[in-house]
Design a protein around this motif. Structure first.
Motif, PDB file in Angstrom:
ATOM      1  N   ARG A 128       4.764  15.780  -2.762  1.00  0.00           N
ATOM      2  CA  ARG A 128       3.564  15.106  -3.250  1.00  0.00           C
ATOM      3  C   ARG A 128       2.275  15.821  -2.836  1.00  0.00           C
ATOM      4  O   ARG A 128       1.371  16.031  -3.645  1.00  0.00           O
ATOM      5  CB  ARG A 128       3.520  13.647  -2.773  1.00  0.00           C
ATOM      6  N   ALA A 160      -1.641   9.188   4.874  1.00  0.00           N
ATOM      7  CA  ALA A 160      -0.811   9.071   3.668  1.00  0.00           C
ATOM      8  C   ALA A 160       0.403   9.994   3.767  1.00  0.00           C
ATOM      9  O   ALA A 160       1.520   9.614   3.406  1.00  0.00           O
ATOM     10  CB  ALA A 160      -1.636   9.417   2.434  1.00  0.00           C
ATOM     11  N   LEU A 163       3.028   8.637   6.006  1.00  0.00           N
ATOM     12  CA  LEU A 163       3.784   7.580   5.328  1.00  0.00           C
ATOM     13  C   LEU A 163       4.823   8.203   4.383  1.00  0.00           C
ATOM     14  O   LEU A 163       5.979   7.755   4.329  1.00  0.00           O
ATOM     15  CB  LEU A 163       2.813   6.679   4.549  1.00  0.00           C
ATOM     16  N   ASP A 164       4.391   9.251   3.647  1.00  0.00           N
ATOM     17  CA  ASP A 164       5.313   9.954   2.738  1.00  0.00           C
ATOM     18  C   ASP A 164       6.536  10.446   3.494  1.00  0.00           C
ATOM     19  O   ASP A 164       7.681  10.294   3.051  1.00  0.00           O
ATOM     20  CB  ASP A 164       4.630  11.183   2.116  1.00  0.00           C
TER      21      ASP A 164
ATOM     22  N   PRO B   2      -1.312   2.249   0.138  1.00  0.00           N
ATOM     23  CA  PRO B   2      -1.909   3.467  -0.443  1.00  0.00           C
ATOM     24  C   PRO B   2      -1.733   3.485  -1.956  1.00  0.00           C
ATOM     25  O   PRO B   2      -0.750   2.963  -2.493  1.00  0.00           O
ATOM     26  CB  PRO B   2      -1.117   4.597   0.217  1.00  0.00           C
ATOM     27  N   HIS B   4      -0.991   5.853  -4.062  1.00  0.00           N
ATOM     28  CA  HIS B   4       0.155   6.522  -4.702  1.00  0.00           C
ATOM     29  C   HIS B   4       1.431   5.695  -4.626  1.00  0.00           C
ATOM     30  O   HIS B   4       2.263   5.733  -5.527  1.00  0.00           O
ATOM     31  CB  HIS B   4       0.356   7.936  -4.134  1.00  0.00           C
ATOM     32  N   ILE B   5       1.559   4.900  -3.550  1.00  0.00           N
ATOM     33  CA  ILE B   5       2.749   4.039  -3.435  1.00  0.00           C
ATOM     34  C   ILE B   5       2.675   2.932  -4.486  1.00  0.00           C
ATOM     35  O   ILE B   5       3.668   2.613  -5.159  1.00  0.00           O
ATOM     36  CB  ILE B   5       2.850   3.420  -2.018  1.00  0.00           C
TER      37      ILE B   5
END
Lengths: 397, 146
Positions: A128, A160, A163-164, B2, B4-5
């Motif tokens: 991503r 972020a 989290l990914d 977020p 994107h989620i």
């Protein structure tokens, strides 16, 4: 009338006493390809998981290659099945009106789960950040594709990305049993046919799973070497030795389990034993004893085993790894052949054999089968063009 | 959550939603009426044209052959087993629209030696037995042993 002529010719190949509906083999080379390709997927994914979940750093250079190879082959895995159908255009009915007693229908959902929830998501989370970066740097079609893949979010803050990474990890953990389920199921399809003594064995799902791991690891070994050859990059020997080590271990376990299954058969010597021993020493001698056991198992096992004690020069090791990888890939193909075709060659009467002649052309011929082996490679080339692992930024954050 | 989620979840909801909508359109109307299959298929199968005719209909014109056949070992073999479906021939009785096989291979389909075949059926090796001649030169298929 043409069909009767084919039947008549097939009848001339029959040996001993067989039932009329056993003259023609219904499951052709396409059904050999199906467990073969699915196995490559499961094996490649399991290698990727070894890297991620068990943190085997030496395998790092193959992580993305494994995921992309798994995706390329998974996209094609159902194709041989669909084109084996008399009416390929009706394939979706399996998913529209599934019956809980149909193992094949359940497979449809296992497949979808594996494709959508496991592989695509894992690759998406892994790439991503790169999608965002590349969508800003690239031009033309690539830029558009990356933009779509970012889903319109350019958030690559450390929070972020963390989290990914966490979600990607969870998906990998969920993915391991899913990969086991995907390929264990393929073994189940054969192992649960209780009328066929060559197939009916509770060991079948486990054997299929282990041989899937063997073939998947060999696929990544070969793919990694080929990619580096074309990119004119130096091969990471630590990585290659590690893949070789895991290939060695999995071949040992796979070979042990398959041997156990056969020893069990020999010792039990049920009423089907005579025909099965005739099958192995006759019609399957070349594909089983020579191709599967000698070329596909013993020779690679010897080479890889030797390297665990003594490591010759890099050049020799590279060549030997490449040869072992290719031999294993060929050997596992013949393992699938021996299961699928072998199981249909002898009669349920246990008193006779039919034969299988593969045609060159036609929907179930050698060329069609070749196409389904080339398509995943082309998809992999496309994926490597779109998502080059070597252009990824690997430092976390 | 977020962005994107959230978008990913929306994408999944859309895909699953599309699947469910497509399912509504793709499941045949009569599916499940009687069981786990398309009920209309029964009627469709029943409406297929019937191609094979009753053997009595053959005997209406070919009474001599029917009588001859009645005395021999082929008496229980339907005419259309060798001559193919007779619907067109009944409508328009010409030699062109009925099968009349005379080759050795044709007889061999039943009479060539094969261990899997019941002994009741007389068998010869068509590669050895009188290979110069056609079977029908010596054997009358309507009364084989005369």
């Amino acid at each position: 009338m043409e069909h009767f002529d084919q039947l008549y010719q097939a009848l001339n190949e029959v040996v001993g006493y067989i039932y009329p509906n056993e003259i023609e083999l219904r499951w052709s080379i396409l059904i050999v390809l199906y467990p073969y390709i699915t196995g490559l997927v499961a094996g490649a994914f399991i290698l990727a998981s070894l890297n991620r979940v068990f943190e085997i750093k030496a395998l790092k250079p193959t992580y993305e290659i494994s995921l992309l190879a798994a995706l390329a082959f998974l996209l094609v895995a159902t194709m041989p099945l669909i084109f084996h159908l008399g009416h390929p255009e009706r394939f979706y009915e399996l998913m529209m009106t599934p019956h809980s007693s149909s193992a094949m229908a359940i497979f449809g959902f296992v497949y979808l789960w594996y494709l959508m929830v496991v592989l695509l998501l894992e690759i998406w989370f892994d790439y991503r950040r790169d999608f965002v970066v590349w969508s800003q740097e690239s031009k033309g079609l690539k830029k558009f594709l990356y933009k779509v893949l970012t889903l319109g979010s350019n958030d690559i803050s450390p929070k972020a990305l963390k989290l990914d990474d966490k979600l990607g990890y969870i998906i990998t953990v969920v993915g391991i049993p899913s990969a086991f389920l995907l390929h264990g199921y393929v073994g189940f399809i054969f192992g649960s046919v209780k009328a066929n003594p060559w197939w009916s064995s509770v060991m079948m799902p486990v054997i299929f799973l282990l041989s899937a791991m063997v073939s998947g690891i060999a696929l990544i070994l070969v793919t990694y070497m080929v990619i580096n050859y074309f990119r004119k990059q130096k091969i990471d020997m630590l990585c290659l030795d590690s893949i070789g080590k895991y290939l060695f271990y999995t071949i040992i376990i796979d070979f042990t389990l398959e041997s156990l299954d056969q020893i069990h058969r020999i010792y039990e010597a049920e009423e089907s034993f005579d025909i099965i021993s005739l099958l192995i020493s006759g019609k399957l001698f070349f594909t089983m004893s020579i191709m599967q056991v000698l070329a596909g198992t013993l020779i690679p096992l010897f080479i890889l085993g030797f390297f665990q004690f003594y490591k010759p020069k890099e050049k020799i090791r590279k060549t030997a790894y490449l040869i072992s990888g290719i031999l294993v890939l060929v050997g596992i193909f013949f393992m699938r052949w021996n299961v699928v075709i072998g199981g249909q060659l002898f009669s349920k009467s246990f008193y006779g054999f039919t034969s299988y002649k593969i045609g060159l052309i036609g929907g179930e011929g050698m060329l069609a089968a070749g196409v389904w082996m080339v398509v995943p490679i082309l998809i992999l080339v496309f994926l490597l063009w779109l998502l080059p692992p070597w252009k990824k930024q690997h430092s976390g954050g | 959550m977020p962005k994107h989620i959230l978008r990913l979840i929306i994408l999944f909801v859309i895909v699953i939603g599309l699947f469910l909508v497509a399912r509504q359109f793709l499941i045949p109307e009569s599916f499940g009426e009687y069981g786990h299959y398309r009920a209309n298929s029964i009627e469709e199968n029943a409406n297929h044209d019937i191609k094979y005719v009753d053997r009595a209909e053959c005997a209406e014109c070919h009474d001599d052959i029917a009588a001859l056949k009645q005395g021999g070992p082929h008496k229980n073999i339907n005419c259309q087993t060798c001559h193919g479906p007779g619907n067109l021939h009944i409508e328009d009785p010409t030699p062109e629209n009925i099968v009349k096989e005379t080759e050795r291979e044709f007889c061999g389909r039943c009479h060539n030696k094969n261990a899997a075949r019941a002994k009741l059926i007389k068998q010869i090796d068509i590669n050895e037995h009188n290979i110069e001649s056609k079977c029908i030169e010596c054997h009358n298929p309507h009364e084989p042993w005369n």
